[in-house]
Design a protein around this motif. Structure first.
Motif, PDB file in Angstrom:
ATOM      1  N   ARG A  42     -55.809  45.469 -62.686  1.00  0.00           N
ATOM      2  CA  ARG A  42     -55.170  45.499 -63.996  1.00  0.00           C
ATOM      3  C   ARG A  42     -53.739  45.011 -63.945  1.00  0.00           C
ATOM      4  O   ARG A  42     -53.116  44.817 -64.987  1.00  0.00           O
ATOM      5  CB  ARG A  42     -55.188  46.929 -64.540  1.00  0.00           C
ATOM      6  CG  ARG A  42     -56.564  47.445 -64.871  1.00  0.00           C
ATOM      7  CD  ARG A  42     -56.495  48.834 -65.481  1.00  0.00           C
ATOM      8  NE  ARG A  42     -55.789  48.838 -66.747  1.00  0.00           N
ATOM      9  CZ  ARG A  42     -55.427  49.940 -67.378  1.00  0.00           C
ATOM     10  NH1 ARG A  42     -55.710  51.115 -66.868  1.00  0.00           N
ATOM     11  NH2 ARG A  42     -54.785  49.885 -68.526  1.00  0.00           N
TER      12      ARG A  42
ATOM     13  N   PHE B 241     -55.714  40.570 -72.563  1.00  0.00           N
ATOM     14  CA  PHE B 241     -56.121  41.834 -71.936  1.00  0.00           C
ATOM     15  C   PHE B 241     -57.602  41.805 -71.607  1.00  0.00           C
ATOM     16  O   PHE B 241     -58.276  42.830 -71.587  1.00  0.00           O
ATOM     17  CB  PHE B 241     -55.766  43.012 -72.850  1.00  0.00           C
ATOM     18  CG  PHE B 241     -54.384  42.887 -73.384  1.00  0.00           C
ATOM     19  CD1 PHE B 241     -53.294  43.150 -72.571  1.00  0.00           C
ATOM     20  CD2 PHE B 241     -54.145  42.433 -74.678  1.00  0.00           C
ATOM     21  CE1 PHE B 241     -52.001  42.975 -73.037  1.00  0.00           C
ATOM     22  CE2 PHE B 241     -52.864  42.258 -75.148  1.00  0.00           C
ATOM     23  CZ  PHE B 241     -51.791  42.535 -74.330  1.00  0.00           C
TER      24      PHE B 241
ATOM     25  N   VAL C  36     -57.821  52.716 -73.277  1.00  0.00           N
ATOM     26  CA  VAL C  36     -57.286  52.050 -72.079  1.00  0.00           C
ATOM     27  C   VAL C  36     -56.188  51.069 -72.482  1.00  0.00           C
ATOM     28  O   VAL C  36     -55.114  51.032 -71.888  1.00  0.00           O
ATOM     29  CB  VAL C  36     -58.416  51.319 -71.317  1.00  0.00           C
ATOM     30  CG1 VAL C  36     -57.833  50.381 -70.271  1.00  0.00           C
ATOM     31  CG2 VAL C  36     -59.355  52.310 -70.654  1.00  0.00           C
TER      32      VAL C  36
ATOM     33  N   LYS D 115     -46.308  46.055 -66.274  1.00  0.00           N
ATOM     34  CA  LYS D 115     -47.453  45.185 -66.029  1.00  0.00           C
ATOM     35  C   LYS D 115     -46.943  43.862 -65.506  1.00  0.00           C
ATOM     36  O   LYS D 115     -45.992  43.297 -66.033  1.00  0.00           O
ATOM     37  CB  LYS D 115     -48.240  44.979 -67.328  1.00  0.00           C
ATOM     38  CG  LYS D 115     -49.611  44.367 -67.109  1.00  0.00           C
ATOM     39  CD  LYS D 115     -50.391  44.373 -68.416  1.00  0.00           C
ATOM     40  CE  LYS D 115     -51.565  43.428 -68.332  1.00  0.00           C
ATOM     41  NZ  LYS D 115     -52.808  44.032 -67.950  1.00  0.00           N
TER      42      LYS D 115
ATOM     43  N   ASN E  82     -59.208  41.434 -68.901  1.00  0.00           N
ATOM     44  CA  ASN E  82     -59.638  42.235 -67.754  1.00  0.00           C
ATOM     45  C   ASN E  82     -59.944  43.673 -68.168  1.00  0.00           C
ATOM     46  O   ASN E  82     -60.941  44.254 -67.740  1.00  0.00           O
ATOM     47  CB  ASN E  82     -58.552  42.198 -66.682  1.00  0.00           C
ATOM     48  CG  ASN E  82     -58.914  43.052 -65.497  1.00  0.00           C
ATOM     49  OD1 ASN E  82     -59.852  42.767 -64.780  1.00  0.00           O
ATOM     50  ND2 ASN E  82     -58.195  44.140 -65.316  1.00  0.00           N
ATOM     51  N   GLU E  83     -59.094  44.251 -69.019  1.00  0.00           N
ATOM     52  CA  GLU E  83     -59.307  45.622 -69.480  1.00  0.00           C
ATOM     53  C   GLU E  83     -60.584  45.715 -70.320  1.00  0.00           C
ATOM     54  O   GLU E  83     -61.366  46.648 -70.190  1.00  0.00           O
ATOM     55  CB  GLU E  83     -58.116  46.106 -70.314  1.00  0.00           C
ATOM     56  CG  GLU E  83     -56.964  46.678 -69.516  1.00  0.00           C
ATOM     57  CD  GLU E  83     -56.118  45.614 -68.826  1.00  0.00           C
ATOM     58  OE1 GLU E  83     -56.377  44.405 -69.033  1.00  0.00           O
ATOM     59  OE2 GLU E  83     -55.209  45.987 -68.077  1.00  0.00           O
TER      60      GLU E  83
ATOM     61  N   GLU F  92     -54.592  35.273 -70.693  1.00  0.00           N
ATOM     62  CA  GLU F  92     -53.666  36.126 -69.943  1.00  0.00           C
ATOM     63  C   GLU F  92     -52.594  35.274 -69.261  1.00  0.00           C
ATOM     64  O   GLU F  92     -51.400  35.585 -69.333  1.00  0.00           O
ATOM     65  CB  GLU F  92     -54.454  36.920 -68.899  1.00  0.00           C
ATOM     66  CG  GLU F  92     -53.597  37.881 -68.107  1.00  0.00           C
ATOM     67  CD  GLU F  92     -54.382  38.655 -67.067  1.00  0.00           C
ATOM     68  OE1 GLU F  92     -55.374  38.116 -66.534  1.00  0.00           O
ATOM     69  OE2 GLU F  92     -53.999  39.799 -66.771  1.00  0.00           O
TER      70      GLU F  92
END
Lengths: 428, 331
Positions: free
Chosen positions: B292, A387, A421, B75, A389-390, A98
């Motif tokens: 997130r 991604f 998600v 984001k 974390n998702e 990330e």
């Protein structure tokens, strides 16, 4: 006249303040190293590298929150605002893609990458890499072992010199009415367990971790995913994890493992130092320590090598630092095999470098050091996607509580939910 | 200011002149009063102005910014891919079951805690109000202690008290049916919510009782005495004299607590982190924005939370006719 004098006075004062401010900048530039909380070992290394730098730079340590997820949040929010005070950071491997993908990490020059990846265990090297490039410096690497109580194993007549399977453990725990130590709390530690189960069954959670968010496909709805769900469901549904399972993290597991109904536990090597310390402090019977044994992480499929969890800390260099060159130098100094070995011996965190395992002080403090190195070679990192974390939170949403996990439905609904998600169709 | 009689007045009847004089005087007073009012208003602005500006900067600005951000897919780790999607975030959130279950849990926690706190708080306020003078200070301090504790600290204290491995509640209360050493309070929805709400009630009942105490002090004692002389029982006096006279204070207390309870975060965050269907709206917003890093989605939930809070305010003020000035004794 008086006014002019006052003005001159004010000017003098301002000048003095400005000069005093400059005074602080005298000497070597200060690099700030954001560290995860430990027993003080990183501060010692910072001190040592400052001395070795001989005036080229000074490293100051700044503590991050205790939870890995909160460390990520703080660093990501600061880096998104291009915080130049982040020179060095201790990063948990799952969050590295990330950060790398967002351009938060300074590039590591090829020659340095070659030097710092020499002799590094396979799992740690994989965890430090994003899109085939080394983006962080491997510092220490963690893995879970199977810890057991010799008395239980003896009674069951199990041979722990040979690899064991989860099914064998389940059988023993059921027979002797004991508690199996696994991480069933709704947190990152549960993702670690799921990932190890799926990987040991021969599957992967994310099939194409480097794909953009709307193209990611999950490998959960597969035979491996179902096998992982079966084991988890049997442990949860059968109450084998004890009543504390839904809130059990690594520390809760350890306290159960030191108690009367202890049997087996999968956990990081910190449990060894913690138990030795507890005996030294007189809060735990020495008999418990003598009763503890260790083995390779259990297999899911008999005869197929298990894929133990991989964790640890890598050193990242902030992309917005004012002294990236010095910070890169400092990162290399921090992660020398000597520093890693001492850090292991004093703080209980295993080195990423294989050379460090041969250090006598390591062998002294950790009789299972060779097994840890072996386990690290076999270890499987968690999905290396920006991604993460998702994916991780999505797994926790759908595989919790362990007692409700059903091989027939959980893997499929989990994959469906996480995909939704990632596509921005569901809240998490 | 001027009270001089104009020369023209001399030609009029004395009565007319007197009337005119009076009118002039009145006008003069009016001018004087409006000068004073203006000065007062100006002073008011001087005093409240900085606070008002600060309020705008720290409240209005973030609200507007969040509203603006909520219209984007945004984001934090992919700032270049920011994309305007209009009300897309809202339509996604409002059709998501997670949002509605969080809403349900939030409303449930709000209703239960405010009701229980109101009853307990009223009882405590009565005790404080009637306490002997010597005991009053000590009593008020004792009752206010929980309110003085930081919510995160009290949440941890309650969490560890009920925790299955380190808690003492299971062994102290094992004589209560249903409680034994194997009860994991944070493994199921019911017990988790019970501990969360108990902690919330313990922590904020002092606040509500303080507001009610102020209301009690406003009830004229002669009314109560008159009712007593008329032979009213204690219960009748409470129901017919005390409560109707402090309605404004009660409604203000309920409104303030309801707004507070609706934004519950700390207790849930520390104790369950939203596990076992204990997810509340604030935590949902936190998960999207902070975990997130989805600023757009998180902002949209925050805006929805804000709209709910406004709706509660509006409902309380319009439907229940809460008179905020009344509570201050101005009406």
């Amino acid at each position: 006249m008086r006014r002019r004098r006052a003005a001159a006075g004010a000017l003098g004062l301002t000048a003095a303040v400005v000069l005093a401010g400059c005074g602080g900048q005298d000497g070597p530039p200060t690099l700030t190293w954001y560290t995860n909380p430990d027993a003080g070992g990183q501060a010692v290394i910072a001190q040592r590298c400052t001395e070795e730098a001989d005036g080229a730079y000074r490293i100051e340590v700044s503590n991050l929150p205790r939870e890995a997820s909160e460390q990520r949040q703080q660093l990501a929010r600061r880096l998104a605002a291009e915080d130049s005070s982040i020179d060095l950071m201790s990063l948990d491997p799952p969050f590295i893609p990330e950060f790398a993908n967002a351009g938060f990490l300074a590039e590591i020059p090829a020659d340095m990458a070659e030097r710092v990846s020499e002799d590094v265990v396979a799992g740690a090297l994989a965890g430090a890499t994003w899109e085939d490039e080394l983006v962080t410096v491997p510092f220490w690497a963690n893995t879970q072992l199977l810890w057991y109580r010799e008395s239980v194993v003896e009674e069951a007549g199990l041979d722990l010199d040979e690899p064991v399977t989860w099914d064998q453990l389940i059988e023993v725990v059921e027979e002797q009415d004991l508690v199996l130590g696994v991480q069933g709390t709704k947190a990152e530690s549960m993702t670690v367990w799921i990932n190890a189960l799926v990987a040991s069954a021969g599957g992967t959670i994310v099939e194409n971790p480097e794909a953009p968010t709307d193209e990611i496909t999950l490998g959960l709805d597969s035979e491996a995913g179902q096998e992982a769900a079966r084991i988890m469901g049997e442990i949860g549904g059968g109450g084998l994890g004890g009543p504390g399972l839904p809130t059990a993290d690594e520390n809760a597991n350890l306290s159960v493992f030191q108690g009367d109904r202890a049997s087996f536990m999968v956990n990081w090597p910190f449990v060894w130092t913690a138990t030795v310390d507890a005996v030294d402090a007189g809060t735990l019977d020495a008999e418990v320590l003598e009763d503890i044994g260790w083995a390779m992480y259990p297999q899911v499929v008999e005869g197929e090598e298990s894929r133990p969890p991989y964790g640890g800390i890598n050193i990242g260099v902030g992309a917005f630092s004012e002294h990236t060159d010095l910070a890169l130098e400092a990162a290399e100094c921090i992660a020398t095999p000597e520093n890693q070995a001492e850090y292991f011996a004093t703080n209980g965190n295993p080195p990423a470098s294989t050379a460090a395992y041969d250090d006598p002080q390591v062998q002294d403090a950790f009789p299972m050091a060779d097994l840890i190195r072996e386990s690290l070679e076999q270890a499987e990192p968690r999905p290396q996607t920006p991604f993460y974390n998702e994916v991780s939170t999505g797994l926790q949403e759908t595989w919790y509580p362990a007692s409700a996990v059903d091989p027939g439905s959980t893997p499929a609904s989990s994959a469906e939910f996480i995909t939704a998600v990632l596509r921005g169709e569901r809240l998490l | 200011m001027s009270t001089q009689i104009t020369p023209a007045a001399g030609g009029r009847t004395p009565r007319a002149a007197a009337e005119q004089e009076e009118a002039e005087v009145r006008r003069g007073h009016e001018a004087e009063r409006s000068d004073r009012t203006r000065a007062e208003a100006r002073l008011g602005w001087y005093l409240a102005g900085p606070a008002f500006v600060v309020m705008l900067a720290v409240t209005a600005y973030p609200i507007l910014q969040a509203t603006y951000d909520s219209l984007f897919r945004f984001k934090l780790t992919a700032q270049d891919e920011r994309e305007f999607i209009g009300l897309g975030n809202y339509s996604m959130i409002l059709t998501d079951p997670v949002f509605w279950s969080s809403m349900l849990v939030t409303v449930f926690i709000t209703v239960v805690t405010v009701l229980v706190e109101l009853v307990l708080g009223f009882a405590l306020a009565l005790v404080m109000h009637r306490a002997v003078r010597q005991l009053r200070g000590l009593l008020r301090t004792a009752i206010l202690v929980p309110y003085g504790i930081i919510t995160v600290v009290s949440a941890f204290a309650w969490f560890y008290a009920f925790d299955i491995s380190s808690g003492f509640v299971n062994s102290w209360f094992d004589w209560v049916p249903g409680i034994d050493e194997n009860l994991n309070w944070f493994a199921e929805t019911g017990p988790s919510l019970f501990v969360i709400m108990a902690s919330e009630i313990w922590k904020t009942t002092p606040f509500i009782s303080l507001l009610l105490l102020a209301g009690l002090a406003q009830v004229p004692s002669d009314l109560e005495e008159a009712a007593e002389v008329d032979g009213a029982t204690w219960w009748q006096r409470l129901k017919r004299v005390v409560i109707p006279n402090m309605k404004a204070a009660i409604m203000v207390a309920v409104l303030f607590r309801a707004l507070d309870a609706f934004r519950i975060f700390d207790n849930v965050f520390i104790m369950t982190g939203g596990a076992n269907n204990t997810q509340v709206l604030s935590l949902l917003a936190y998960d999207q924005s902070i975990s997130r890093l989805e600023i757009g989605l998180g902002s949209a939930i925050s805006v929805l939370l804000f709209v709910c809070v406004i709706a509660i305010c509006f409902a309380a003020i319009k439907l229940f006719k809460v008179d905020l000035a009344g509570a201050r004794g101005e009406s």
